[in-house]
Design an enzyme around this catalytic site. Structure first.
Site, PDB file in Angstrom:
ATOM      1  N   CYS A 121       3.966   9.999  -3.510  1.00 45.35           N
ATOM      2  CA  CYS A 121       5.076  10.889  -3.155  1.00 45.35           C
ATOM      3  C   CYS A 121       5.672  11.411  -4.453  1.00 45.35           C
ATOM      4  O   CYS A 121       6.492  10.738  -5.078  1.00 45.35           O
ATOM      5  CB  CYS A 121       6.127  10.148  -2.329  1.00 45.35           C
ATOM      6  SG  CYS A 121       7.593  11.154  -1.941  1.00 45.35           S
TER       7      CYS A 121
ATOM      8  N   ASP B 250       0.785  12.314  11.010  1.00 43.68           N
ATOM      9  CA  ASP B 250       0.393  11.374   9.955  1.00 43.68           C
ATOM     10  C   ASP B 250      -1.111  11.467   9.781  1.00 43.68           C
ATOM     11  O   ASP B 250      -1.869  11.038  10.645  1.00 43.68           O
ATOM     12  CB  ASP B 250       0.817   9.946  10.317  1.00 43.68           C
ATOM     13  CG  ASP B 250       0.705   8.980   9.141  1.00 43.68           C
ATOM     14  OD1 ASP B 250      -0.014   9.308   8.172  1.00 43.68           O
ATOM     15  OD2 ASP B 250       1.340   7.919   9.187  1.00 43.68           O
TER      16      ASP B 250
ATOM     17  N   ARG C  32      -2.783  10.208   7.168  1.00 40.13           N
ATOM     18  CA  ARG C  32      -3.253   9.237   6.179  1.00 40.13           C
ATOM     19  C   ARG C  32      -4.372   8.363   6.723  1.00 40.13           C
ATOM     20  O   ARG C  32      -4.416   8.059   7.914  1.00 40.13           O
ATOM     21  CB  ARG C  32      -2.087   8.347   5.726  1.00 40.13           C
ATOM     22  CG  ARG C  32      -1.077   9.056   4.867  1.00 40.13           C
ATOM     23  CD  ARG C  32       0.116   8.165   4.566  1.00 40.13           C
ATOM     24  NE  ARG C  32       0.886   7.855   5.774  1.00 40.13           N
ATOM     25  CZ  ARG C  32       1.991   7.108   5.766  1.00 40.13           C
ATOM     26  NH1 ARG C  32       2.428   6.591   4.622  1.00 40.13           N
ATOM     27  NH2 ARG C  32       2.637   6.883   6.896  1.00 40.13           N
TER      28      ARG C  32
ATOM     29  N   THR D  89      11.435  15.389  10.892  1.00 43.63           N
ATOM     30  CA  THR D  89      10.189  15.324  10.120  1.00 43.63           C
ATOM     31  C   THR D  89       8.942  15.361  11.001  1.00 43.63           C
ATOM     32  O   THR D  89       7.891  15.859  10.585  1.00 43.63           O
ATOM     33  CB  THR D  89      10.173  14.064   9.241  1.00 43.63           C
ATOM     34  OG1 THR D  89       8.983  14.027   8.447  1.00 43.63           O
ATOM     35  CG2 THR D  89      10.251  12.795  10.068  1.00 43.63           C
TER      36      THR D  89
ATOM     37  N   LYS E 233       0.587   0.908   9.551  1.00 44.98           N
ATOM     38  CA  LYS E 233      -0.121   0.553   8.328  1.00 44.98           C
ATOM     39  C   LYS E 233      -0.759  -0.833   8.471  1.00 44.98           C
ATOM     40  O   LYS E 233      -1.902  -1.061   8.063  1.00 44.98           O
ATOM     41  CB  LYS E 233       0.836   0.585   7.134  1.00 44.98           C
ATOM     42  CG  LYS E 233       0.174   0.504   5.787  1.00 44.98           C
ATOM     43  CD  LYS E 233       1.190   0.667   4.655  1.00 44.98           C
ATOM     44  CE  LYS E 233       1.780   2.054   4.628  1.00 44.98           C
ATOM     45  NZ  LYS E 233       2.668   2.258   3.434  1.00 44.98           N
TER      46      LYS E 233
ATOM     47  N   VAL F   8       0.881  -1.158   0.000  1.00 42.46           N
ATOM     48  CA  VAL F   8       0.000   0.000   0.000  1.00 42.46           C
ATOM     49  C   VAL F   8       0.925   1.216   0.000  1.00 42.46           C
ATOM     50  O   VAL F   8       1.529   1.546   1.024  1.00 42.46           O
ATOM     51  CB  VAL F   8      -0.939  -0.003   1.217  1.00 42.46           C
ATOM     52  CG1 VAL F   8      -1.775   1.270   1.233  1.00 42.46           C
ATOM     53  CG2 VAL F   8      -1.840  -1.236   1.183  1.00 42.46           C
TER      54      VAL F   8
ATOM     55  N   GLU G 144       0.228  12.489  -0.027  1.00 44.85           N
ATOM     56  CA  GLU G 144       1.465  13.249  -0.137  1.00 44.85           C
ATOM     57  C   GLU G 144       1.858  13.830   1.218  1.00 44.85           C
ATOM     58  O   GLU G 144       1.031  14.413   1.934  1.00 44.85           O
ATOM     59  CB  GLU G 144       1.272  14.393  -1.138  1.00 44.85           C
ATOM     60  CG  GLU G 144       2.545  15.113  -1.508  1.00 44.85           C
ATOM     61  CD  GLU G 144       3.418  14.323  -2.454  1.00 44.85           C
ATOM     62  OE1 GLU G 144       4.582  14.090  -2.086  1.00 44.85           O
ATOM     63  OE2 GLU G 144       2.945  13.945  -3.543  1.00 44.85           O
ATOM     64  N   GLY G 145       3.137  13.616   1.597  1.00 45.70           N
ATOM     65  CA  GLY G 145       3.604  14.150   2.876  1.00 45.70           C
ATOM     66  C   GLY G 145       2.902  13.548   4.067  1.00 45.70           C
ATOM     67  O   GLY G 145       2.618  14.241   5.046  1.00 45.70           O
ATOM     68  N   ARG G 146       2.614  12.240   4.002  1.00 50.76           N
ATOM     69  CA  ARG G 146       1.833  11.538   5.029  1.00 50.76           C
ATOM     70  C   ARG G 146       0.464  12.182   5.214  1.00 50.76           C
ATOM     71  O   ARG G 146      -0.056  12.294   6.324  1.00 50.76           O
ATOM     72  CB  ARG G 146       2.599  11.455   6.359  1.00 50.76           C
ATOM     73  CG  ARG G 146       3.911  10.704   6.272  1.00 50.76           C
ATOM     74  CD  ARG G 146       4.470  10.319   7.633  1.00 50.76           C
ATOM     75  NE  ARG G 146       4.727  11.468   8.484  1.00 50.76           N
ATOM     76  CZ  ARG G 146       5.851  12.192   8.455  1.00 50.76           C
ATOM     77  NH1 ARG G 146       6.820  11.874   7.612  1.00 50.76           N
ATOM     78  NH2 ARG G 146       6.023  13.221   9.257  1.00 50.76           N
TER      79      ARG G 146
ATOM     80  N   CYS H 273      10.824   6.732  -0.653  1.00 54.94           N
ATOM     81  CA  CYS H 273       9.552   6.319  -1.257  1.00 54.94           C
ATOM     82  C   CYS H 273       9.722   5.740  -2.660  1.00 54.94           C
ATOM     83  O   CYS H 273       9.181   4.683  -2.982  1.00 54.94           O
ATOM     84  CB  CYS H 273       8.586   7.497  -1.293  1.00 54.94           C
ATOM     85  SG  CYS H 273       8.249   8.216   0.327  1.00 54.94           S
TER      86      CYS H 273
END
Length: 468
Positions: free
Chosen positions: A77, A150, A152, A138, A178, A73, A116-118, A90
């Site tokens: 990016c 994050d 996502r 980060t 994930k 998955v 994009e960008g988590r 990535c």
């Protein structure tokens, strides 16, 4: 921010998400340097478009006893996937996932856009990059911008997998979050494995932060490619100064689960393995010796016919590369091989001597030699594989001679076949590959191929599993 706060932020983001309600829109094919993939396009309820690249997912040849497919998955990016950025890993992970799936012939990459960008978006990611340029990691860069660490969500990925008929996966990811998210959404993760990619000076801090503050797996211990392959780990990038050919050539074999049958034969350009007098000197100075040794080291069992043992008195052992010798399997219906043959040596390597019901077998064989008796009508290749499978021998190399390899090929049981040709013309002699042919060349057997040069020899690898 401590790890506990990170997990809380993730949970809050997940709980506030709405169902993705993905819709399958289009299907086509996409040829890549890793092979041709089935490409399926989706649109979710928010209008975001996603794609899947898959191989072997709708193949009826796979049954419930087979392991679940490899699945990556992958979060979109742009900088890494399209521009090859070294600030992250990535793009290399995407490439490694496609390579791993192509090697196994069954799996899917779910490419999730909007990640994009988590999940904070492209421009916000660039703002976070600018803060990282000032020495902030980060995690703190995102929070300094008032953004989640994050953001996502994986409901769209779970719905896509379910639409493809996938309810269980072997997940290609070093991120336990994930795995947890997919499990909560009804996708069973039976295994999770990381994708080993190069750690560079440009991304070392980023990767260290993911491990220290975002629960990502530790980096795999360094090892040379061959040692990693022997451990069943497929390096996706060579160590400094280390060639990538071993991974390219043998990665699929090291990573394989379930039954895998490989054929291997070396013959002259005109198709003979010995002269008409039976001289098998063709095998004494073989350019593919190292290749053969590596195949033996990566399989569970190596199968030969009695004629090969009588002609070459081969040991079938692994001696010139690191690795364990496989179980030796000798097909000898008449028990023609003498008890003093090297394959029956008392060297601790298990040996199966498969003979006929009435064959005269000598006494005093080493304890490592097991005699298996079969009726003549049960010497079929499929029966031999069943015997090996019952003993837990799943990866099988059928090494010789020409008749034995040809029988497995004709039975359609070879997943891959390495045919090495030596640059000599014998003219007449003991034939190599022979099987019932077709009346027209358009129906001749073929498959996707790779070719390797071993000294003066040329080895052609037929991927019959991919052709099926």
């Amino acid at each position: 921010m401590p790890a506990q706060s990170i997990r809380s932020a993730e949970s809050e983001s997940e709980s506030s998400s709405v169902p993705a309600s993905v819709e399958r829109v289009v299907e086509t094919v996409l040829p890549t340097r890793h092979g041709t993939f089935r490409m399926v396009g989706y649109r979710d309820g928010g209008g975001i478009e996603h794609v899947v690249l898959a191989q072997g997912i709708d193949d009826d040849a796979h049954g419930p006893q087979d392991p679940p497919p490899l699945v990556r998955v992958h979060s979109e990016c742009l900088t890494g996937d399209a521009f090859g950025s070294w600030r992250c890993d990535c793009g290399e992970q995407l490439d490694a996932a496609l390579a791993a799936i192509a090697q196994e012939g069954r799996g899917a990459v779910v490419y999730v856009r909007g990640h994009e960008g988590r999940g904070i978006g492209l421009l916000a990611k660039l703002k976070a990059y600018a803060l990282q340029d000032q020495g902030i990691d980060t995690v703190d860069a995102n929070t300094a911008l008032g953004l989640p660490i994050d953001a996502r969500r994986y409901d769209q990925a779970a719905e896509i997998l379910q639409d493809l008929g996938i309810s269980a996966v072997r997940l290609l990811s070093g991120n336990p979050a994930k795995e947890e998210a997919l499990e909560e959404l009804g996708i069973s993760v039976v295994e999770r494995r990381g994708l080993a990619v190069s750690e560079r000076s440009e991304n070392a801090g980023y990767l260290a932060t993911k491990r220290a503050r975002m629960r990502h797996d530790d980096a795999a211990p360094s090892a040379d490619a061959w040692e990693a392959l022997l451990d069943g780990v497929v390096p996706t990038a060579p160590a400094p100064g280390e060639p990538e050919e071993l991974t390219h050539r043998y990665g699929y074999l090291a990573a394989a689960t379930g039954q895998l049958v490989i054929g291997q034969l070396r013959q002259s350009l005109d198709g003979f393995i010995a002269s008409r007098s039976g001289d098998s000197g063709l095998h004494e100075d073989r350019g593919d010796h190292g290749h053969l040794q590596r195949l033996r080291a990566l399989v569970d069992a190596v199968v030969v016919g009695a004629s090969t043992v009588l002609a070459e008195d081969c040991s079938l052992a692994v001696g010139d590369v690191a690795g364990r010798s496989p179980v030796r399997v000798v097909l000898d219906a008449g028990a023609k091989v003498g008890a003093d043959a090297r394959v029956f040596a008392d060297d601790g390597v298990p040996t199966l001597w498969i003979t006929g019901l009435d064959a005269m077998v000598p006494d005093g064989l080493p304890a490592s030699v097991e005699v298996v008796r079969l009726p003549a009508e049960e010497f079929a290749p499929r029966r031999v594989l069943d015997i090996l499978q019952a003993r837990g021998l799943w990866k099988v190399l059928v090494e010789g001679g020409g008749n034995t390899v040809s029988r497995f090929l004709e039975a359609g049981l070879l997943d891959r076949f390495y045919l090495t040709t030596a640059p000599v013309l014998v003219g007449d002699g003991v034939p190599g590959i022979r099987f019932t042919g077709s009346d027209v060349l358009a129906e001749a057997r073929t498959a996707p191929v790779r070719r390797f040069v071993f000294g003066r020899d040329i080895c052609t690898e037929f991927n019959f599993a991919a052709a099926r």
